[in-house]
Design a protein around this motif. Sequence first.
Motif, mmCIF file in Angstrom:
data_model
loop_
_atom_site.group_PDB
_atom_site.id
_atom_site.type_symbol
_atom_site.label_atom_id
_atom_site.label_comp_id
_atom_site.label_asym_id
_atom_site.label_seq_id
_atom_site.Cartn_x
_atom_site.Cartn_y
_atom_site.Cartn_z
ATOM 1 N N UNK A 122 103.306 71.178 -29.197
ATOM 2 C CA UNK A 122 103.245 70.429 -28.075
ATOM 3 C C UNK A 122 103.461 71.465 -26.858
ATOM 4 N N UNK A 123 102.599 71.295 -25.758
ATOM 5 C CA UNK A 123 102.946 72.073 -24.563
ATOM 6 C C UNK A 123 104.137 70.963 -24.013
ATOM 7 N N UNK A 124 105.111 71.752 -23.214
ATOM 8 C CA UNK A 124 106.333 70.916 -22.783
ATOM 9 C C UNK A 124 106.086 69.329 -22.122
ATOM 10 N N UNK A 125 104.929 69.299 -21.363
ATOM 11 C CA UNK A 125 104.670 68.235 -20.742
ATOM 12 C C UNK A 125 104.182 66.980 -21.776
ATOM 13 N N UNK A 126 103.843 67.608 -23.041
ATOM 14 C CA UNK A 126 103.574 66.413 -23.773
ATOM 15 C C UNK A 126 104.246 66.196 -24.787
ATOM 16 N N UNK A 127 105.613 66.514 -24.587
ATOM 17 C CA UNK A 127 106.707 66.386 -25.907
ATOM 18 C C UNK A 127 106.665 64.810 -26.330
ATOM 19 N N UNK A 128 106.822 63.695 -25.603
ATOM 20 C CA UNK A 128 107.014 62.531 -26.003
ATOM 21 C C UNK A 128 105.464 62.013 -26.510
ATOM 22 N N UNK A 129 104.427 62.474 -26.236
ATOM 23 C CA UNK A 129 103.209 62.219 -27.134
ATOM 24 C C UNK A 129 103.098 62.841 -28.469
ATOM 25 N N UNK A 130 103.762 64.142 -28.419
ATOM 26 C CA UNK A 130 103.861 64.950 -29.677
ATOM 27 C C UNK A 130 104.739 63.942 -30.834
ATOM 28 N N UNK A 131 105.810 63.451 -30.136
ATOM 29 C CA UNK A 131 106.881 62.558 -31.061
ATOM 30 C C UNK A 131 105.838 61.492 -31.700
ATOM 31 N N UNK A 132 105.276 60.776 -30.787
ATOM 32 C CA UNK A 132 104.438 59.623 -31.164
ATOM 33 C C UNK A 132 103.471 59.997 -32.280
ATOM 34 N N UNK A 133 102.747 61.042 -32.041
ATOM 35 C CA UNK A 133 101.794 61.728 -32.963
ATOM 36 C C UNK A 133 102.212 61.681 -34.381
ATOM 37 N N UNK A 134 103.571 62.515 -34.233
ATOM 38 C CA UNK A 134 104.282 62.881 -35.486
ATOM 39 C C UNK A 134 104.687 61.672 -36.295
ATOM 40 N N UNK A 135 105.028 60.692 -35.567
ATOM 41 C CA UNK A 135 105.455 59.287 -36.080
ATOM 42 C C UNK A 135 104.154 58.777 -36.774
ATOM 43 N N UNK A 138 103.380 60.630 -39.973
ATOM 44 C CA UNK A 138 104.325 60.562 -40.879
ATOM 45 C C UNK A 138 104.832 62.382 -41.141
ATOM 46 N N UNK A 139 104.473 62.689 -40.006
ATOM 47 C CA UNK A 139 104.883 64.258 -39.873
ATOM 48 C C UNK A 139 106.445 64.319 -39.510
ATOM 49 N N UNK A 140 107.332 65.440 -39.979
ATOM 50 C CA UNK A 140 108.767 65.303 -39.581
ATOM 51 C C UNK A 140 109.150 66.298 -38.571
ATOM 52 N N UNK A 141 108.109 67.315 -38.115
ATOM 53 C CA UNK A 141 108.553 68.398 -37.429
ATOM 54 C C UNK A 141 107.466 68.389 -36.037
ATOM 55 N N UNK A 142 108.196 68.785 -34.982
ATOM 56 C CA UNK A 142 107.518 68.923 -33.879
ATOM 57 C C UNK A 142 108.045 70.385 -33.347
ATOM 58 N N UNK A 143 107.334 71.264 -32.614
ATOM 59 C CA UNK A 143 107.795 72.211 -31.843
ATOM 60 C C UNK A 143 106.778 72.632 -30.587
ATOM 61 N N UNK A 144 107.213 73.438 -29.830
ATOM 62 C CA UNK A 144 106.596 73.972 -28.667
ATOM 63 C C UNK A 144 105.637 74.829 -28.915
ATOM 64 N N UNK A 145 104.259 74.613 -28.170
ATOM 65 C CA UNK A 145 103.182 75.241 -28.482
ATOM 66 C C UNK A 145 103.414 76.792 -28.495
ATOM 67 N N UNK A 146 102.754 77.639 -29.063
ATOM 68 C CA UNK A 146 102.844 79.186 -29.130
ATOM 69 C C UNK A 146 101.302 79.623 -28.759
ATOM 70 N N UNK A 147 101.263 81.009 -28.522
ATOM 71 C CA UNK A 147 99.960 81.530 -28.369
ATOM 72 C C UNK A 147 99.305 81.808 -29.690
ATOM 73 N N UNK A 148 98.336 81.398 -29.902
ATOM 74 C CA UNK A 148 97.172 81.048 -29.009
ATOM 75 C C UNK A 148 96.648 79.678 -28.764
ATOM 76 N N UNK A 149 97.579 78.693 -29.013
ATOM 77 C CA UNK A 149 97.392 77.112 -28.852
ATOM 78 C C UNK A 149 97.058 76.794 -27.374
ATOM 79 N N UNK A 150 96.351 76.012 -27.159
ATOM 80 C CA UNK A 150 95.939 75.592 -25.905
ATOM 81 C C UNK A 150 97.014 74.615 -25.306
ATOM 82 N N UNK A 151 97.239 74.828 -24.014
ATOM 83 C CA UNK A 151 98.452 73.869 -23.398
ATOM 84 C C UNK A 151 97.865 72.823 -22.811
ATOM 85 N N UNK A 152 96.793 72.106 -23.248
ATOM 86 C CA UNK A 152 96.494 70.863 -22.669
ATOM 87 C C UNK A 152 96.423 69.760 -23.738
#
Length: 162
Positions: A122-135, A138-152
């Motif tokens: 996830x990009x930093x502004x979508x942290x809460x959304x990433x946690x909800x998507x992971x839930x 059924x995915x146990x891990x989230x992490x900050x997006x890295x290059x070449x991932x899109x930040x939107x």
Amino acid sequence: MRSRDERGVVFPSPVVMLSIIAVAMAAVAFVATRGAEPTEREVTTVARSQSPSPSPSASATPTQKPKPKPVVERGKIYVEVYNNSGITGLAGTVADRTTDAGWQVVGTDNWYGSVSGNTVFFPPRLKDEAKLLALDLGIDRTAVAVDPMRLDRLTVIMTGEL
């Protein structure tokens, strides 16, 4: 008899040359990838327990209510799903599950690289959304997006079945 006065260069065999190149590339890869561990976070769920009813002798001090978190509108968040496993069609299957949960999947493909487990990036502004998507998935891990991932958008990388 003719004397040998020609000079020449002896090249090493192709196997030796390829071995030298392989060792050099391994050294470069080692230097380029060493360093800090990737920042990965585990998603934890918090069960709300009922609080005991206040007793009549409790003080009348007003308690501050926590600010409600904004509601995540799944349909407005873009999600890309990538397959980083040998399982054919895994990205498509997870994309269908993501769409069924209400998220807006905008692409699926194969991921070329190394990811250590099923992860929602996830990009930093979508942290809460990433946690909800992971839930939702059924995915146990989230992490900050890295290059070449899109930040939107959120990026799901699957390394195996759920």
